[in-house]
Scaffold this active site. Structure first.
Site, PDB file in Angstrom:
ATOM      1  CD  GLU A 100      -0.436  -9.469   2.225  1.00 25.08           C
ATOM      2  OE1 GLU A 100      -1.133  -9.378   1.212  1.00 25.08           O
ATOM      3  OE2 GLU A 100      -0.216  -8.501   2.972  1.00 25.08           O
ATOM      4  CG  ASP A 142      -1.869  -1.234   1.124  1.00 20.25           C
ATOM      5  OD1 ASP A 142      -2.585  -1.351   0.113  1.00 20.25           O
ATOM      6  OD2 ASP A 142      -1.843  -2.089   2.026  1.00 20.25           O
ATOM      7  N   GLY A 197      -5.690  -5.346   1.809  1.00 13.51           N
ATOM      8  CA  GLY A 197      -6.589  -6.462   1.498  1.00 13.51           C
ATOM      9  C   GLY A 197      -6.843  -7.361   2.703  1.00 13.51           C
TER      10      GLY A 197
END
Ligand code: 5RP
Length: 222
Positions: free
Chosen positions: A107, A88, A101
């Protein structure tokens, strides 16, 4: 060039970091989706992929790319060769804000299990200091108000992500208006609050390389 065209260019450029015969870590989001679509052309050259979300696992499988559980993968290899994902925001030290998200925890785990992190973004993600993008924090539901109070004390405005549950069954608090002067210290501080699963600052797991899409092509930033 549109933003989507820039994302597609960096997604395709990331294929150069995929080594034949290895297991690849794959991120989540619109740019990562374009990478998955590009990776489909190399599916016979890799052993498989570890997904950072259920959505990514479904897209990989849809292309016939073997999806491996991280634990299974790490019984076969010491580490994944590369983790490829969007962000982002990124700063000049290649610290990232991630989690737009909501997949930040998986992640971060897959990034930590990988030899290197190649971050793929369009130029709108470049910032001097993290914080313009609201910082996502994954929290265990019971700790929601506790964590919100800590975020407020830091000068931010915590907003519960409405109607959203992570793949791990938790909540996301998006913290608006934080001034991030020391990304590493803020990452550590927030992660020390009981009930925080992780926060979206990736300083410990920052990018090794950022491939940034611009109207004139792909810029490689190290
Ligand atoms: C998902 C993420 C994404 O990498 C981030 O939100 C960027 O997404 P996009 O590529 O769609 O701009 O951290 O949790």
């Amino acid at each position: 060039m549109t933003q989507d065209e820039m994302k597609k260019k960096v997604a395709e450029a990331a294929l150069a970091y995929v080594k034949a015969g290895t297991i690849v870590g794959v991120g989540t989001g619109s740019t990562a989706n374009m990478f998955i679509d590009a990776l489909a052309g190399m599916k016979d050259e890799i052993v498989g992929a570890v997904a950072s979300s259920e959505a990514t696992a479904a897209r990989l499988a849809g292309h016939g790319i073997p999806v491996m559980d991280l634990n299974e993968a790490l019984t076969r290899v010491d580490s994944l060769s590369v983790y490829i994902d969007g962000a982002d925001e990124f700063d000049p030290g290649l610290n990232l804000t991630k989690g737009g998200g909501g997949a930040l925890t998986r992640e971060k785990i897959v990034a930590a299990a990988s030899d290197s992190f190649v971050c793929i973004v369009d130029e709108s993600k470049k910032v001097e200091h993290l914080g313009a993008f609201p910082l996502p924090i994954e929290v265990i539901p019971m700790a929601r108000e506790l964590v919100a109070a800590v975020a407020s004390k830091l000068g931010g405005t915590p907003v519960l992500r409405s109607g959203f549950t992570t793949d791990n069954g938790n909540l996301i608090i998006d913290v608006h208006g934080l001034k991030v002067t020391d990304a590493r210290a803020l990452e550590d501080h927030l992660n020390s609050v009981p009930g925080v699963v992780t926060n979206g600052i990736f300083s410990h797991q920052g990018a090794d390389v950022v491939l940034m899409g611009t109207p004139s092509g792909v810029e490689t930033i190290r």
